[in-house]
Structure formats: structure tokens, C-alpha cells
Design a protein around this motif. Sequence first.
Motif: not given
Length: 214
Positions: A52-53, A75-86
Amino acid sequence: MYKISEELAALGKKRIEGFPVEGFVRGSGPRNPALMLVGEAPGENEVQTGIPFTGRAGKELMASLASIGLAREDVYITSAVRSRPYKWGQKKERNGEITERKYNRAPTKKEIIAHAPILDTEIQDIHPPIIVTLGNIGLQRLIGPQAKVTQLHGVLIETPILVWNEEAQSFEPSRRHYHVFPTFHPASVFYNPPVRALKEDDWLRLGDLLHLKK
């Protein structure tokens, strides 16, 4: 280091099938982090590296962390969605040729729901002392659609967070309260330069909060 289970990763990949997304990027960081950072979704760079990032926004985020004495390893880095929306769009090459290419876009509500069990599990397992939301998508995923980063940035909020209930097919407030600190997405400074000063102030305030909590 904390990693989601293979079963949960497989469930996440299955639940997002059929959407215009690509790749799958796991959260990254220690089991007892100083902070948990919740972004939007991976971009092109992240899908290639699996981390991530890692693109331009990643450098911006690392600079923000460094400004309060932290590094990626803390730090722990995550996100709301784990696949790339395109979405598909056209790009004019230097030779004048027009080519079709994929561009990043914000995830839809259905895509956020598809990966909701992953973020819920990460938060439950890690018990982060502070959850830093980066931009509106992460903030609204945890607090609700009424939350706006422009109004709430730089403020530590003690609140229940939204957890996905598969049976009811809806988000519901958690029983326990969490400390949520909203700030701007690192990429926002590229298309809205005046945000930089606000973002830097937020991170300095966060640094002060971390020292108070120790």
C-alpha cells in the motif's frame, strides 16, 4: 507483522468478482502499530508492488509520518477497498497517437461493502490506538456518509465505527468506541495545493496527541 488470513483474502477476492477492479493488495504493518491508516483503494503502483501507498502519494504519506517521528514500519496501512477500481479513458501519446488506458477512480458503495469484512477484521484484531482516515472514502466507511474531511480534519473523534452485518446486509455501529483522526488523502495536495498547509497542521496535531497518549 500482522497479515489477514488466506481465507479472508480469498473471500475478499471472491466478493469483488465482476466489478471493474484489478489486483488485490493486503494491509501492511505490525500487530501493535502506533497508528492504523485507512485509505481509499490501491492504485496502479500498489497493484504492481503489492504494497500500500508506494506511488507518489506514498512518498507524500511517508513525509507526513516522518514529520512526527514515525516510519512505515511503525504503522499499519490499509484501505476501504483492497483492489484497484479503474475506468477506461483515452491518453494522447507524445507522437499524437490516442491510446486507451485504465485510470484510477473512487470505489463504489458496493465495492466498499465487498471488502468490508477485511477492514472490520483488521481493526478487530489490531485494536489500533488511533485510526487515521486518509480522505473522505476511509472516513465515511468508518463514520458514515455524512462525515466530511473538510469539516472534521485534525480533530480526534471518540466514536463507534461502522461494521458490516452480512445477515442484515447493512452497516451497524460497533459496540466499542475507537479514536478516529480524519485528515486529507496524501494525493489531495497534487490537485488541490492549498490543502498542504492544512494537512501538515493535522499531522503536527496528531504528533502531539501521540505524545500525550504515551
